[in-house]
Motif scaffolding. Structure first.
Motif, PDB file in Angstrom:
ATOM      1  N   MET A 116      27.489  47.573  32.829  1.00  0.00           N
ATOM      2  CA  MET A 116      27.557  46.533  33.370  1.00  0.00           C
ATOM      3  C   MET A 116      26.428  46.518  34.671  1.00  0.00           C
ATOM      4  O   MET A 116      26.815  46.887  35.632  1.00  0.00           O
ATOM      5  N   LEU A 132      30.649  55.085  41.705  1.00  0.00           N
ATOM      6  CA  LEU A 132      30.652  54.617  43.183  1.00  0.00           C
ATOM      7  C   LEU A 132      31.039  55.572  43.873  1.00  0.00           C
ATOM      8  O   LEU A 132      32.384  55.992  44.067  1.00  0.00           O
ATOM      9  N   HIS A 191      39.744  57.562  38.190  1.00  0.00           N
ATOM     10  CA  HIS A 191      38.263  56.778  38.919  1.00  0.00           C
ATOM     11  C   HIS A 191      38.035  57.415  40.137  1.00  0.00           C
ATOM     12  O   HIS A 191      38.794  57.752  40.959  1.00  0.00           O
ATOM     13  N   PRO A 233      25.734  49.262  40.072  1.00  0.00           N
ATOM     14  CA  PRO A 233      26.299  49.413  38.915  1.00  0.00           C
ATOM     15  C   PRO A 233      27.693  48.575  39.098  1.00  0.00           C
ATOM     16  O   PRO A 233      28.353  48.663  40.028  1.00  0.00           O
ATOM     17  N   GLY A 234      28.303  48.206  37.728  1.00  0.00           N
ATOM     18  CA  GLY A 234      29.672  47.703  37.688  1.00  0.00           C
ATOM     19  C   GLY A 234      30.542  48.829  37.518  1.00  0.00           C
ATOM     20  O   GLY A 234      30.215  49.883  37.136  1.00  0.00           O
ATOM     21  N   SER A 235      31.732  48.586  37.567  1.00  0.00           N
ATOM     22  CA  SER A 235      32.647  50.092  37.015  1.00  0.00           C
ATOM     23  C   SER A 235      33.780  49.392  36.585  1.00  0.00           C
ATOM     24  O   SER A 235      34.296  48.236  36.747  1.00  0.00           O
ATOM     25  N   GLY A 236      34.376  50.209  35.580  1.00  0.00           N
ATOM     26  CA  GLY A 236      35.726  49.868  35.022  1.00  0.00           C
ATOM     27  C   GLY A 236      37.062  49.742  36.023  1.00  0.00           C
ATOM     28  O   GLY A 236      36.829  49.927  37.124  1.00  0.00           O
ATOM     29  N   GLY A 237      38.179  49.814  35.180  1.00  0.00           N
ATOM     30  CA  GLY A 237      39.227  49.831  36.167  1.00  0.00           C
ATOM     31  C   GLY A 237      39.538  50.977  36.934  1.00  0.00           C
ATOM     32  O   GLY A 237      39.136  52.009  36.624  1.00  0.00           O
ATOM     33  N   LEU A 238      40.727  50.828  38.007  1.00  0.00           N
ATOM     34  CA  LEU A 238      40.677  51.937  38.767  1.00  0.00           C
ATOM     35  C   LEU A 238      41.691  52.727  38.158  1.00  0.00           C
ATOM     36  O   LEU A 238      42.271  52.597  37.180  1.00  0.00           O
TER      37      LEU A 238
END
Lengths: 432, 430
Positions: free
Chosen positions: B1, B152, B210, B424-429
């Motif tokens: 993302m 992140l 995460h 950048p985006g990131s997925g779920g925690l």
């Protein structure tokens, strides 16, 4: 999105049942239980100094029913409780070998037994008031619980909320200021959720409308709220405290009969209005999430937004609404700091409670009940370190204070149980 | 993302040409497909609509909102506003005085003090700016490099603390010859931070946890570890109850070239770290792997790049960079360890990396800007009693604005062309 593309591959090879079982088995949690259980048995029990008595006060002076303090032989009690831990561990091993999931109550029971075993060891040779310990634990846990519920309502719909701390703090700030200016605590209490919603609205606008990364917006909003509240504290609330920052606080409301129950009564039913509202909010969120059509929709949006969209649910408006509801909950919880605990607003008074709330939510596996117990455990550990400091416990309080954070890392590393966030958590939904 | 945040722009710009292609994981097809404009045209367009303009407008907008906050909280303005309807001019005059004095003080505290007579003394505020910028550069790089790999890194704070602990310990407890002492302590700072970052990377790589949650928790653990160490005999200053360490040995102190200013050799180390990061990202195989993983982990795996190893490695290096920031703090600025050695640097670093758009050069410039804000606000607080915390507000607003280009564009009614994604985006925690 790429994930969906791979999901719909035409030929599906069914793996045999043995592979599925092996995949589902996660030996992390039972092994972690085993290590902790053995630690309890050996350190708190077998190798502990014998002959000491641990005394727990069960009543406060004002209680209607007076109970004698409970005095137990420290070493045998620790051993018995540790054996209980190991039994729970054995059950976890058995479940895992069968490829079944460990139920939510198992870590809760294990945690309680472990903490009691520890307590019996740590208090050995001294006396503490159990009621006081639990009262302090609950007081610390209240903001964690509100914060965890806030995070949960958002994340169940797929929006990560790192700004919980900011929402708590702004709730604390605005409720204090409004209560001071209006001279009415109740008006301040109404302002608290509004403050939370203001922060949440920013989060929603930036993440859902402008698709900015959710974690980044959360982090930045925290900084923004710290900045705004610190600034106004420095320029208004500090210098002109009389006008801006003298809200006072709510008195405790004793619920007749219920508050007379020994130990639990004074802990649970002699509290401020904010805590009673918390009980209601926990129950409402639990029922709403798991037993209503609304909850089903929210969870569908959080797990599989494409499917929810196909079924006619407006994904982004569900998310928007949930973030705002979460903000209201956290903002209201923030009022606990000013209107129930301190009676005055001070700089960064949440002290990172929002981040601990996040931890409690994760350890509670995104369920209200789980989060409540996780928050209570953390509050208990927090309170215990200060109490144990007073009775001269050898482990430094700074190291004790690390426990909740270490536990969270172990939890997300899959060592405390299977942790799975909502599948679409943090992924913006862009309709194509 | 990589670029959801600028999708609305992509649409506006491409005239909906490929709205389906511009989604999610695919990098935006930018103007390269169009006719190549001349250098002059490009420069002009970059200046008026590009990310430079966007950044500048964001800063202006943030400072404007900051000014509003200063004005509404000023008692003089309140006094004038109490008779607003009889003499409204007074209110505006008071508001103007309030905001302009505050910002003038900020400028004189950050860049040049015109009240001083010699050039050296007049430029001392700029030295202060660079002093504040030093740890922000190194820690900002720690966040930026992680961004480029799709991670992140919220943990610069903890990594910085660990770096400060190790570098500080070498600095005050170990006897070493000059120069070597500084190098060894700096390396120790790198290692301390690197281990802390590496833990997060390793847990992410092996258990899939995460990194945001892990690094947040590691921040707290680092803070309590520091608090604990400062109560032990090995770290606490002899004969004192306060939680602070002895001073650095003279051989471990970073040289301060300007008398009366705390500007020190740490700046050089921070700039070296920036050069290293630039080299890593643009000239090395490892950096290429990192960027590939950051752009698309699936594609990187297909190309034979080990994603878990990249995660561990990049977090190790990021931690080390933050550790250098901690080392410069303890060896150059404060000269001893104390519980708030890290201030809020690790969190400021996130905003620095975002403003710098995750590039090494951008990070350095952003760190200098935020350093200037910090230095200026210190003077501002002293001269006009405006609380220093206004900096946090301005900082947060700048980042929010550059993260959402359509917003700034709407405010200024401009066509601002979005360029590099902020993060950048990131997925779920978890």
């Amino acid at each position: 999105m790429t994930e969906t593309a791979t999901r719909t591959e035409p030929e599906r090879v069914e793996p045999d049942s043995e592979t599925v079982l092996a995949l589902r088995r996660n030996w992390g949690p039972p092994i972690a239980y085993l290590v902790l259980g053995l630690l309890a048995l050996l350190v708190f029990g077998i190798f502990a100094e014998g002959g000491k008595t641990a005394t727990f006060g069960l009543s406060t002076r004002t209680d209607a029913i007076q109970l004698d303090p409970l005095a137990v032989p420290a070493k045998p009690t620790s051993i018995v409780l540790a054996v209980g831990c190991l039994l729970a561990t054995a059950y976890a091993f058995w479940l895992t070998s069968k490829g079944r999931r460990t139920p939510l109550w198992l870590p809760i029971v294990f945690g309680i037994l472990f903490v009691l075993s520890f307590l019996s060891w740590a208090v050995g040779g001294a006396a503490i008031s159990l009621t006081g310990l639990l009262q302090g634990a609950l007081a610390l846990a209240v903001p964690f619980i509100f914060g965890a519920l806030c995070g949960m309502v958002g994340e169940r719909s797929g929006v990560i909320n790192i700004a919980i701390d900011g929402q708590l703090l702004f709730g604390a700030f605005l409720s204090g200021v409004v209560a001071s200016l209006s001279g009415n605590l109740w008006v301040g209490l109404i302002a608290a959720p509004i403050a939370g919603v203001m922060v949440a609205w920013l989060l929603a606008i930036f993440t859902i409308k402008y698709f900015v990364n959710q974690i980044i917006v959360g982090v930045v909003l925290n900084v923004l709220v710290y900045g705004v509240t610190n600034f106004l504290y420095g320029s208004l609330l500090g210098p002109e405290q009389e006008t801006w920052n003298s809200p006072g606080k709510f008195g405790k409301l004793e619920i007749p009969l219920l508050s007379d129950i020994p130990v639990i009564g004074p802990v649970l039913f002699n509290q401020t209005i904010i805590v009673y509202v918390m009980y209601v909010v926990v129950a409402v969120v639990h029922v709403a999430l798991f037993h209503t059509r609304w909850g089903l929709r929210v969870r569908a949006v959080g797990e599989h937004p494409e499917a929810a969209d196909t079924a006619g649910i407006d994904v982004n408006s569900v998310r928007f609404r949930n973030v705002l509801i979460g903000g209201a909950i956290a903002g209201f919880g923030g009022a606990f700091f000013t209107l129930a605990q301190q009676g005055i607003f001070s700089k960064e008074m949440t002290a990172g409670a929002g981040f601990i709330a996040l931890a409690a939510m994760i350890m509670g596996r995104w369920t209200p009940i789980g989060a409540v117990f996780a928050a209570l455990l953390i509050g208990f550990a927090d309170n215990l370190q200060s109490v144990l400091g007073i009775i001269g416990f050898p482990i430094p309080s700074e190291l004790m204070a690390m426990t909740p954070y270490l536990l969270t890392i172990l939890a997300v590393a899959g060592l405390v149980g299977r942790i799975r966030p909502p599948a679409a958590n943090g992924v913006p939904y862009i309709k194509s | 993302m990589t670029d959801q945040d600028e999708r609305p722009d992509a649409q506006a710009q491409d005239g909906g040409r490929d709205s389906a292609a511009a989604t999610a994981t695919e990098p935006k097809p930018d103007n390269r497909t169009e006719e190549e404009p001349s250098i002059g045209q490009r420069f002009l367009r970059e200046l008026t609509t590009g990310s430079t303009a966007l950044t500048f407008l964001s800063v202006v907008l943030a400072l404007l909102i900051g000014a509003i906050l200063i004005v509404v909280s000023d008692p003089d303005v309140h006094a004038a506003a109490s008779y607003f309807f009889s003499r409204p001019g007074d209110t505006f005059a008071a508001a103007w005085t309030s905001a302009s004095e505050a910002y003038a003080a900020m400028f004189s505290g950050a860049i040049i003090d015109f009240d001083e007579y010699t050039v050296g003394r007049a430029l001392r505020p700029f030295a202060d700016t660079l002093t504040y910028a030093t740890p922000l550069i190194a820690a900002g790089l720690a966040v930026a490099l992680a961004f480029r790999t799709g991670l992140l890194n919220i943990g610069a704070q903890g990594q910085l603390i660990l770096g400060a602990i190790l570098a500080g310990y070498i600095g005050f407890a170990v006897q070493l010859p000059p120069v070597i002492h500084i190098v060894v302590a700096m390396l120790a700072g790198f290692v301390g931070g690197a281990v802390w970052g590496g833990i997060a990377g390793l847990i992410k790589a092996t258990r899939g946890a995460h990194e945001v949650i892990v690094t947040i928790m590691l921040n707290y653990i680092a803070l309590f570890l520091l608090a604990y160490l400062l109560t032990t005999d090995a770290f606490q200053r002899e004969g004192e109850d306060l939680p602070r360490s002895p001073f650095m040995l003279p051989t471990a102190e970073l040289w301060r070239p300007i008398e009366g200013s705390r500007l020190n050799l740490g700046l050089l180390f921070a700039l070296l770290a920036a050069v290293y990061t630039w080299w890593l990202l643009n000239r090395s195989t490892m950096g290429f792997r990192f960027k590939a993983v950051g752009l698309n982990p699936h594609a990187a795996t297909t190309a034979g790049i080990s994603v878990p190893r990249s995660y561990t490695m990049v977090m190790f290096i990021c931690g080390g960079l933050a550790g250098i920031a901690g080392a410069t703090q303890v060896m150059g600025t404060s000269l001893h360890l104390h519980t708030s050695i890290a201030e809020q640097l690790g969190f400021d670093a996130i905003t620095v990396a975002l403003l710098g758009r995750s590039s090494p050069v951008g990070t350095v410039l952003a760190a200098i800007l935020f350093g200037a804000l910090r230095a200026g606000a210190t003077t501002m607080q002293a001269q006009t009693q405006t609380p220093i915390d206004i900096v946090l507000v301005v900082q947060a607003l700048i980042v929010l604005f550059i993260a959402a280009p359509p917003l700034v564009r709407a405010v200024f009614r401009l066509k601002v062309r979005a360029t590099t994604p902020v993060a950048p985006g990131s997925g779920g925690l978890a």
